[in-house]
Motif scaffolding. Structure first.
Motif, PDB file in Angstrom:
ATOM      1  N   ASP A 159      29.898  46.495  46.264  1.00 33.88           N
ATOM      2  CA  ASP A 159      31.093  45.733  45.905  1.00 33.88           C
ATOM      3  C   ASP A 159      31.352  46.040  44.429  1.00 33.88           C
ATOM      4  N   TRP A 160      32.411  46.794  44.179  1.00 32.44           N
ATOM      5  CA  TRP A 160      32.757  47.255  42.824  1.00 32.44           C
ATOM      6  C   TRP A 160      33.873  46.377  42.287  1.00 32.44           C
ATOM      7  N   PHE A 161      33.697  45.842  41.094  1.00 27.93           N
ATOM      8  CA  PHE A 161      34.712  44.956  40.505  1.00 27.93           C
ATOM      9  C   PHE A 161      34.950  45.383  39.070  1.00 27.93           C
ATOM     10  N   GLN A 162      36.216  45.646  38.741  1.00 24.49           N
ATOM     11  CA  GLN A 162      36.551  45.989  37.352  1.00 24.49           C
ATOM     12  C   GLN A 162      37.423  44.891  36.766  1.00 24.49           C
ATOM     13  N   LEU A 163      36.937  44.306  35.661  1.00 27.39           N
ATOM     14  CA  LEU A 163      37.691  43.258  34.972  1.00 27.39           C
ATOM     15  C   LEU A 163      38.655  43.923  34.000  1.00 27.39           C
ATOM     16  N   ARG A 164      39.953  43.620  34.162  1.00 23.04           N
ATOM     17  CA  ARG A 164      40.954  44.188  33.263  1.00 23.04           C
ATOM     18  C   ARG A 164      41.806  43.052  32.716  1.00 23.04           C
ATOM     19  N   HIS A 165      42.746  43.375  31.828  1.00 24.00           N
ATOM     20  CA  HIS A 165      43.543  42.308  31.207  1.00 24.00           C
ATOM     21  C   HIS A 165      44.270  41.450  32.234  1.00 24.00           C
ATOM     22  N   ALA A 166      45.050  42.098  33.076  1.00 24.76           N
ATOM     23  CA  ALA A 166      45.862  41.326  34.013  1.00 24.76           C
ATOM     24  C   ALA A 166      45.577  41.716  35.453  1.00 24.76           C
ATOM     25  N   ASP A 167      45.288  42.977  35.661  1.00 30.61           N
ATOM     26  CA  ASP A 167      45.175  43.466  37.038  1.00 30.61           C
ATOM     27  C   ASP A 167      43.735  43.883  37.354  1.00 30.61           C
ATOM     28  N   ASN A 168      42.896  42.890  37.608  1.00 31.40           N
ATOM     29  CA  ASN A 168      41.517  43.203  38.004  1.00 31.40           C
ATOM     30  C   ASN A 168      41.547  44.029  39.284  1.00 31.40           C
ATOM     31  N   ARG A 169      40.507  44.826  39.471  1.00 27.03           N
ATOM     32  CA  ARG A 169      40.479  45.663  40.674  1.00 27.03           C
ATOM     33  C   ARG A 169      39.134  45.509  41.358  1.00 27.03           C
ATOM     34  N   ARG A 170      39.156  45.592  42.663  1.00 25.15           N
ATOM     35  CA  ARG A 170      37.909  45.432  43.415  1.00 25.15           C
ATOM     36  C   ARG A 170      37.948  46.303  44.666  1.00 25.15           C
ATOM     37  N   ALA A 171      36.830  46.949  44.947  1.00 24.54           N
ATOM     38  CA  ALA A 171      36.734  47.801  46.135  1.00 24.54           C
ATOM     39  C   ALA A 171      35.372  47.606  46.783  1.00 24.54           C
ATOM     40  N   VAL A 172      35.359  47.719  48.100  1.00 25.66           N
ATOM     41  CA  VAL A 172      34.116  47.517  48.843  1.00 25.66           C
ATOM     42  C   VAL A 172      33.823  48.761  49.678  1.00 25.66           C
ATOM     43  N   PHE A 173      32.563  49.207  49.612  1.00 21.77           N
ATOM     44  CA  PHE A 173      32.134  50.428  50.301  1.00 21.77           C
ATOM     45  C   PHE A 173      30.945  50.097  51.205  1.00 21.77           C
ATOM     46  N   ALA A 174      30.851  50.800  52.340  1.00 18.19           N
ATOM     47  CA  ALA A 174      29.687  50.621  53.209  1.00 18.19           C
ATOM     48  C   ALA A 174      29.086  51.985  53.515  1.00 18.19           C
ATOM     49  N   TYR A 175      27.761  51.984  53.723  1.00 15.98           N
ATOM     50  CA  TYR A 175      27.020  53.232  53.956  1.00 15.98           C
ATOM     51  C   TYR A 175      26.191  53.086  55.228  1.00 15.98           C
ATOM     52  N   ASP A 176      25.971  54.203  55.921  1.00 15.30           N
ATOM     53  CA  ASP A 176      25.092  54.140  57.082  1.00 15.30           C
ATOM     54  C   ASP A 176      23.640  54.340  56.640  1.00 15.30           C
ATOM     55  N   HIS A 177      22.730  54.377  57.619  1.00 12.66           N
ATOM     56  CA  HIS A 177      21.301  54.409  57.311  1.00 12.66           C
ATOM     57  C   HIS A 177      20.901  55.652  56.515  1.00 12.66           C
ATOM     58  N   LEU A 178      21.681  56.719  56.663  1.00 13.40           N
ATOM     59  CA  LEU A 178      21.356  57.956  55.936  1.00 13.40           C
ATOM     60  C   LEU A 178      22.065  58.032  54.590  1.00 13.40           C
ATOM     61  N   GLY A 179      22.915  57.048  54.330  1.00 14.17           N
ATOM     62  CA  GLY A 179      23.595  57.022  53.039  1.00 14.17           C
ATOM     63  C   GLY A 179      25.034  57.526  53.080  1.00 14.17           C
ATOM     64  N   ALA A 180      25.482  57.952  54.260  1.00 10.75           N
ATOM     65  CA  ALA A 180      26.868  58.450  54.336  1.00 10.75           C
ATOM     66  C   ALA A 180      27.847  57.280  54.216  1.00 10.75           C
ATOM     67  N   LEU A 181      28.931  57.529  53.525  1.00 11.41           N
ATOM     68  CA  LEU A 181      29.973  56.513  53.344  1.00 11.41           C
ATOM     69  C   LEU A 181      30.671  56.281  54.676  1.00 11.41           C
TER      70      LEU A 181
END
Ligand SMILES: Cc1cc2nc3c(=O)[nH]c(=O)nc-3n(C[C@H](O)[C@H](O)[C@H](O)COP(=O)(O)O)c2cc1C
Length: 189
Positions: A159-181
Motif C-alpha cells: 500500500d503506497w501512499f504519497q502525502l502532497r500539498h493538496a492531492d495525496n496519492r495512493r496505490a495498492v499492489f498485490a503479488y503472487d507467491h513467486l513475487g509476480a505482480l
C-alpha cells in the motif's frame, strides 16, 4: 508516474535501503500480533531485499518476544516512511523464521562484523539486567550465534501512499507467491 513506475520505484527504494545506512527505508517498523491479540510494533534494520520475489530480510534474536509471536502467527506488516518525497510504504505479508542452525542464518552470521555479533551475546532480550554492568554476562562469540535468527518476510500486498500539498496519492499492489505482480490500482488516499 504510472502504476508500474510507482511499484518499481518503491521496490528500488527498498533495495537500495538495504545497502545504504542513510536511507529512510533502512529502518522499518515490523508489526506483529501477540498471543493476546494486541498489536506489537518495533523498528528493525532492513538487511537484504529480493525484488523479484518481494522478500525483505531481517536479523533478530531468537529469544525475543517477536520471535515467539511470529512463530505463533506469521502474518506481519512492515511499515516505512521516506520524507523526500513523503512516501509511506505499508507491506503486508507473512514471515518465515530461520533459526541459528539454518543455512541462511549460518551464512548471514558469518558475514556479520564483530560489533554486530556482540549484540547477540548478552542475556535474553526483555530480561531485567538489574545492577549488572553491561560487560558482565557477555558470552562467547560462538554462543551469540546460538541466538541469531533470520526473519524472511514475503510481501503479499504493498500500500503506497504519497502525502502532497493538496492531492495525496495512493496505490495498492498485490503479488503472487513467486513475487509476480497480480494487481495494481489507484485508490482514494
Ligand atoms: C533503529 C533501530 C533498529 C533496530 N533494529 C533491530 C533489528 O534489526 N532487529 C531486532 O531484532 N531489533 C532491532 N531493534 C530493536 C527492536 O526495535 C526491539 O526493541 C527489540 O528487538 C525487542 O523487540 P520485541 O520485544 O518486540 O521482540 C532496533 C531498534 C532501533 C531503535
Amino acid at each position: 508516474m504510472n502504476l508500474a513506475e510507482v511499484n518499481a520505484s518503491a521496490w528500488a527504494e527498498l533495495e537500495s535501503a538495504a545497502a545504504d545506512p542513510q536511507s529512510a527505508f533502512r529502518y522499518l517498523n515490523l508489526c506483529s500480533v501477540d498471543a493476546g491479540g494486541r498489536p506489537q510494533a518495533r523498528m528493525v534494520v532492513l538487511r537484504r531485499v529480493d525484488v523479484a520475489r518481494r522478500i525483505l530480510e531481517i536479523h533478530t534474536d531468537v529469544r525475543s518476544p517477536k520471535w515467539q509471536e511470529i512463530s505463533a502467527n506469521p502474518r506481519v506488516t512492515m511499515l516505512g516512511f521516506g520524507p523526500q518525497p513523503k512516501v509511506q510504504l505499508r507491506l503486508q505479508g507473512s514471515a518465515e523464521l530461520h533459526g541459528p542452525a539454518s543455512e541462511c542464518a549460518t551464512e548471514a552470521w558469518s558475514l556479520l562484523p564483530r560489533s554486530t555479533r556482540s549484540t547477540y551475546m548478552g542475556g535474553p532480550p526483555s530480561d531485567d539486567i538489574g545492577e549488572r554492568p553491561a560487560s558482565e554476562g557477555r558470552i562467547a562469540d560462538a554462543d551469540g550465534q546460538a541466538f541469531f535468527g533470520m526473519l524472511i518476510f514475503r510481501a503479499e500486498t504493498l500500500d503506497w501512499f504519497q502525502l502532497r500539498h493538496a492531492d495525496n496519492r495512493r496505490a495498492v499492489f498485490a503479488y503472487d507467491h513467486l513475487g509476480a505482480l497480480t494487481s495494481s490500482r489507484w485508490v482514494n488516499p
